[in-house]
Design an enzyme around this catalytic site. Structure first.
Site, PDB file in Angstrom:
ATOM      1  N   CYS A  62      14.263  -0.902  22.604  1.00 49.10           N
ATOM      2  CA  CYS A  62      14.654   0.594  22.699  1.00 49.10           C
ATOM      3  C   CYS A  62      14.957   0.889  24.384  1.00 49.10           C
ATOM      4  CB  CYS A  62      13.280   1.440  22.437  1.00 49.10           C
ATOM      5  SG  CYS A  62      11.856   0.929  22.891  1.00 49.10           S
TER       6      CYS A  62
ATOM      7  N   ARG B 251       0.762  -1.069  -0.026  1.00 54.46           N
ATOM      8  CA  ARG B 251      -0.021   0.013  -0.254  1.00 54.46           C
ATOM      9  C   ARG B 251       0.971   1.428   0.141  1.00 54.46           C
ATOM     10  NH1 ARG B 251      -0.575  -2.069   5.245  1.00 54.46           N
ATOM     11  NH2 ARG B 251       0.194  -0.604   6.951  1.00 54.46           N
TER      12      ARG B 251
ATOM     13  N   HIS C  69      13.056   7.665  26.333  1.00 53.83           N
ATOM     14  CA  HIS C  69      12.942   6.645  27.345  1.00 53.83           C
ATOM     15  C   HIS C  69      13.826   7.359  28.737  1.00 53.83           C
ATOM     16  CE1 HIS C  69      10.410   4.328  25.151  1.00 53.83           C
ATOM     17  NE2 HIS C  69      11.038   3.291  25.008  1.00 53.83           N
TER      18      HIS C  69
ATOM     19  N   ARG D  19      16.039 -11.720  18.524  1.00 58.41           N
ATOM     20  CA  ARG D  19      17.070 -11.351  19.505  1.00 58.41           C
ATOM     21  C   ARG D  19      17.569 -12.219  20.489  1.00 58.41           C
ATOM     22  NH1 ARG D  19      12.986  -6.175  21.125  1.00 58.41           N
ATOM     23  NH2 ARG D  19      13.661  -4.801  19.337  1.00 58.41           N
TER      24      ARG D  19
END
Length: 372
Positions: free
Chosen positions: A152, A62, A277, A122
């Protein structure tokens, strides 16, 4: 007399040299180029050293045909498919876990090294989990042709923590995270903005449940209101009441530092911050620590900015750190009850070092290795 132009390459020679240099550079694909992290990554690729030949932008069908700017040029987005990886040397993925699980192996089968920002690989023992300032050497050993980018939250603290670990030897870690809403993508940002609009200019927040009633069905990806509130939850429910985000911090820290038995405890909290963060860190080490020693280490550590002078009200906050690359560290104190423990406060932009920048840095390691 020799003419001033003698010995200089002609325009044709220069053009030929530039073309040869471009051919020698590895080709990069950015998968998920139209997403939040993908957009930041394109900006970072435009800011940093030009180590790439072609940069191919890939997204869902898309989004195919859209044009995005990278390195000052408009590039048309192509649809994700097997042919999209033809001739690609490095493919950076920022897509949901299930999409990465399907398409990362496809990119590898086409000859690319994949750098994946999802959680799909991971903890695979055959996939290195790389933070260049901490464990760059592990990027060279990749049996599956995949390098994973950490979560993150982990990335927001691990560069500073890794520097301290190298000097003092980490033995235990307790962290509380204060995570920005962009950590869950555009839906998190849109939800916070909508809720702030609903409560702005009111007297809400003084009675039980009044904020929840005001925001109504605009909770979005959060289990409780995020405006005028903090939510002690991030991720999905895991065994014994732990969240997936908390276990990521534990498992990823252990893997990055090569310490599979390291005691790690995390409590992850979502706060009404758009991006960046923060973490309150209690780190215990094998050796006695001092604030002066920690300051010296952190001030010299690549990718770290020390901002720590409480007497002058200098310490990192998300609104000051957002949009910057380093991990910012302040409030460094030695524990009152343990001469081997440090307390510190850390901030890091979760879209930059927390995702896109770390991927770009891994890519630069690969570009140096794969340069033809």
């Amino acid at each position: 007399m020799i003419p001033a132009e003698a010995g200089r390459p002609s325009l044709a020679d220069t053009a030929g040299a530039d073309a040869r240099t471009a051919r020698n550079k590895p080709h990069l694909a950015v998968v998920g180029a139209t997403g939040a992290v993908g957009s930041v990554l394109l900006g970072i690729l435009s800011e940093r050293a030009d180590v790439w030949g072609e940069i191919r932008l890939i997204a869902s069908p898309r989004s195919a045909g859209r044009k995005l700017t990278v390195r000052g040029e408009e590039v048309e987005v192509v649809a994700l498919g097997e042919d999209a990886f033809d001739g690609i040397d490095v493919a950076m993925f920022d897509v949901p876990d299930e999409v990465a699980a399907q398409w990362v192996p496809v990119a590898v089968s086409k000859g690319a090294v994949a750098v994946d920002n999802s959680g799909a690989f991971r903890m695979d023992p055959d996939v290195p989990l790389v933070v260049p300032e901490v464990n760059a050497h592990t990027a060279r050993v990749r049996p599956r042709g995949i390098i994973a980018n950490p979560n993150c939250t982990t990335l927001s603290m691990i560069v500073a923590l890794g520097a301290l670990h190298a000097e003092y030897g980490l033995s235990e870690l307790i962290v509380s995270s204060y995570q920005a809403v962009s950590g869950v993508g555009k839906a998190g940002v849109d939800t916070l903005r909508a809720q702030l609009s609903a409560v702005c200019g009111t007297e809400l927040g003084a009675k039980p449940g009044d904020v929840r009633r005001a925001v109504g069905d605009t909770l979005g990806p959060f289990p409780a209101p995020i405006a005028l509130n903090v939510v002690p939850w991030a991720g999905t429910l895991q065994e014994d009441g732990w969240s997936s985000e908390e276990l990521k911090v534990r498992n990823e820290t252990r893997k990055i530092l090569g310490m599979p038995e390291l005691p790690v405890t995390a409590t992850c909290v979502r706060v009404p911050v758009l991006t960046t963060h923060s973490l309150a860190v209690h780190a215990r080490f094998e050796n006695e620590v001092t604030v002066a020693g920690a300051h010296e280490i952190l001030a010299a550590a690549p990718g770290v900015v020390l901002c720590d002078d409480p007497a002058e009200e200098e310490y990192p906050t998300p609104s000051d750190v957002v949009g910057t690359d380093p991990t910012w560290v302040g409030r460094v104190r030695r524990s009152l009850d343990d001469p081997r423990a440090l307390e510190l406060f850390v901030c890091g932009d979760n879209l930059r070092k927390g995702a896109a920048l770390n991927a770009a840095q891994i890519g630069e390691l690969l570009a140096g290795e794969l340069r033809k």
